[in-house]
Design a protein around this motif. Structure first.
Motif, short mmCIF file in Angstrom:
data_model
loop_
_atom_site.label_atom_id
_atom_site.label_comp_id
_atom_site.label_asym_id
_atom_site.label_seq_id
_atom_site.Cartn_x
_atom_site.Cartn_y
_atom_site.Cartn_z
N LEU A 59 0.92 -1.24 0.03
CA LEU A 59 -0.07 0.06 0.09
C LEU A 59 0.88 1.18 -0.05
O LEU A 59 0.49 2.34 -0.42
N ALA A 60 2.14 1.18 0.39
CA ALA A 60 3.13 2.19 0.26
C ALA A 60 3.26 2.77 -1.15
O ALA A 60 3.59 3.96 -1.23
N GLY A 103 0.94 12.15 5.22
CA GLY A 103 -0.24 13.13 5.44
C GLY A 103 -1.51 12.68 4.69
O GLY A 103 -2.39 13.43 4.76
N ASP A 104 -1.44 11.65 3.98
CA ASP A 104 -2.72 11.26 3.19
C ASP A 104 -3.82 10.88 4.20
O ASP A 104 -3.73 10.45 5.33
N HIS A 112 3.37 1.68 9.56
CA HIS A 112 4.92 2.18 9.54
C HIS A 112 5.69 2.36 8.29
O HIS A 112 6.71 2.61 8.20
N SER A 113 5.10 1.94 7.17
CA SER A 113 5.77 1.78 5.67
C SER A 113 5.56 3.01 5.02
O SER A 113 5.89 3.17 3.70
N TYR A 114 4.41 4.01 5.39
CA TYR A 114 3.97 5.15 4.49
C TYR A 114 4.73 6.24 4.39
O TYR A 114 4.64 7.27 3.88
N GLN A 162 -4.48 -4.95 6.03
CA GLN A 162 -3.17 -4.74 5.24
C GLN A 162 -2.91 -3.04 5.74
O GLN A 162 -1.65 -2.76 6.06
N PHE A 163 -3.69 -2.32 5.62
CA PHE A 163 -3.32 -1.02 5.80
C PHE A 163 -2.79 -0.77 7.23
O PHE A 163 -1.62 0.01 7.47
N LEU A 164 -3.58 -1.42 8.13
CA LEU A 164 -3.25 -1.14 9.44
C LEU A 164 -1.86 -2.04 9.79
O LEU A 164 -0.81 -1.45 10.46
N ASP A 165 -1.78 -3.08 9.26
CA ASP A 165 -0.49 -3.89 9.53
C ASP A 165 0.96 -3.13 8.67
O ASP A 165 2.10 -3.23 9.10
#
Length: 421
Positions: free
Chosen positions: A10-11, A17-18, A41-43, A35-38
């Motif tokens: 998802l990154a 800031g999105d 820390h990659s964004y 998946q977004f929650l897991d």
């Protein structure tokens, strides 16, 4: 299954800031959300999440707020633990206002997750069991990502979206999120409340009824009515039963004649199966369901909404309890206004006279000072002890009428508070 993967990085789509938003209720894309929650820390930096409606998945937890700022329409949008931990910020707005806030960029949403059915032969997917704000967000979001699920039914209405509209998609053959299990054995107080409400619903009325024990029991008490219509934020199993029984024909509705209209389905797999391809049902967006123009075409509209407490002037709190946001403004005010202005209609706020701790829910003053529905908007307040018609009553007359439908153990104290001013 075509070539859709089971997981995305998802990154590749989410920037620091999105703000990310996703469909709610039965259409919540739980695989994508996990998946977004897991991957949070990659964004590359903090992101936001805007929660648009009621959630039954219990996916979100306070620890996810380490890099995600959670905002939403109220306490119905996430587990209560998130609100109690102070990790959920509420936008106290009527639900009908959100499409405009999104369209004008005042509430920017950058990335959207949706659950849809597989595309048909022409490439069109269905949004299935929830519309709400989905189309409004899709029109403005930079990226829409789909969770394609073969279990998602195709519901008539504002539900079509072409597969080419999605920047990416995953395949997820999982059970859809269901609503709360129906309360098959409601309390005597709920039964009496429903009898009091049913007395205000006649043949040819159009009804709006929510979820909960009243939403389960009240439709059962309308089975002897004729040509009931349905125009509701939520279509439930109980309302479905009225359609199946030939009670809710909608023949008397001047708009959407013969069609049960709602913004979403909340209920069981049986409800989802009933609505699949059923032309007697249509799911519409918030800007239509809650529109004053739509309400103007609905005669004998009876809206039934709930409250946490009501004060002696008729002010309604449906949002906070002990300082914690556990409810929402939602469409309550819009339906109250619509029903109040409907010829032959009735706006009803229903609540049990006492809370589980024995405290009166008819109160001298709202404990948290939060007013969801103003006293100027209120029509009928109903408890198991009776009906208070506030429409043409003065402030003192309202107080007396409301004290009369409080629990007998609390009436004297309420009247004493009234006398003392």
């Amino acid at each position: 299954m075509a070539n859709w993967p089971a997981e995305l990085r998802l990154a590749d789509y989410i920037r620091p800031g999105d703000t990310i938003s996703w469909s709610h209720a039965g259409a919540e894309p739980t695989t994508l959300v996990r998946q977004f929650l897991d991957q949070r820390h990659s964004y590359g930096g903090p992101v936001g999440a805007f929660l648009t409606g009621v959630s039954f998945s219990n996916i979100l937890a306070p620890e996810h707020a380490d890099v995600i700022r959670f905002r939403g329409i109220g306490g119905l949008t996430a587990p209560r633990a998130l609100a109690k931990a102070g990790k959920l910020e509420t936008l106290p707005k009527r639900y009908y206002e959100f499409p405009r806030l999104i369209a004008e960029g005042l509430l920017p949403i950058d990335v959207q997750f949706v659950t849809v059915s597989p595309p048909d032969a022409d490439g069109f997917c269905s949004l299935g069991v929830t519309v709400g704000l989905t189309n409004d967000i899709m029109a403005k979001a930079r990226v829409t990502i789909a969770e394609i699920n073969p279990r998602m039914p195709r519901i008539p209405g504002d539900t079509k979206v072409h597969v080419d509209r999605f920047a990416a998609a995953i395949w997820s053959d999982r059970p859809l999120v269901l609503g709360p299990a129906p309360v098959e054995d409601p309390s005597p107080s709920v039964m009496e409340i429903c009898r009091n409400i049913a007395g205000l619903i006649g043949d040819d009325a159009t009804v709006q009824i929510g979820i909960g024990s009243i939403g389960v029991m009240l439709p059962k008490m309308l089975m002897d009515r004729r040509d009931i219509g349905i125009h509701s934020a939520i279509l439930t199993d109980g309302l479905m039963d009225l359609v199946e029984a030939g009670v809710a024909t909608g023949r008397s509705k001047r708009v959407d004649t013969g069609i049960a209209v709602a913004g979403e389905l909340v209920g069981t797999e049986r409800l989802y199966a009933f609505a699949d391809g059923n032309e007697r049902v249509a799911l519409r967006g918030t800007s239509y369901v809650l529109s004053p123009d739509t309400f103007a075409g609905l005669d004998r509209l009876v809206s039934v909404n709930s409250a946490l407490e009501v004060d002696l002037s008729g002010q309604v709190n449906a949002e906070t309890l002990g300082g914690v946001n556990v409810g929402a403004i939602g469409g309550q005010v819009d339906f109250v206004r619509g029903a109040s202005r409907s010829p032959g209609g009735a706006s009803i706020i229903a609540l049990q006279a006492v809370a589980g701790n024995g405290k009166s829910r008819i109160v001298s003053r709202l404990a948290d000072g939060v007013v969801t529905t103003a006293r100027s908007e209120v029509g009928f307040i109903i408890t198991e002890y009776g009906v208070a018609d506030l429409r043409a009553k003065t402030v003192s007359e309202r107080a007396e009428a409301l004290a009369a439908i409080a629990h007998p153990d609390h009436r004297a104290a309420l009247l004493r508070d009234l006398a003392e001013g």
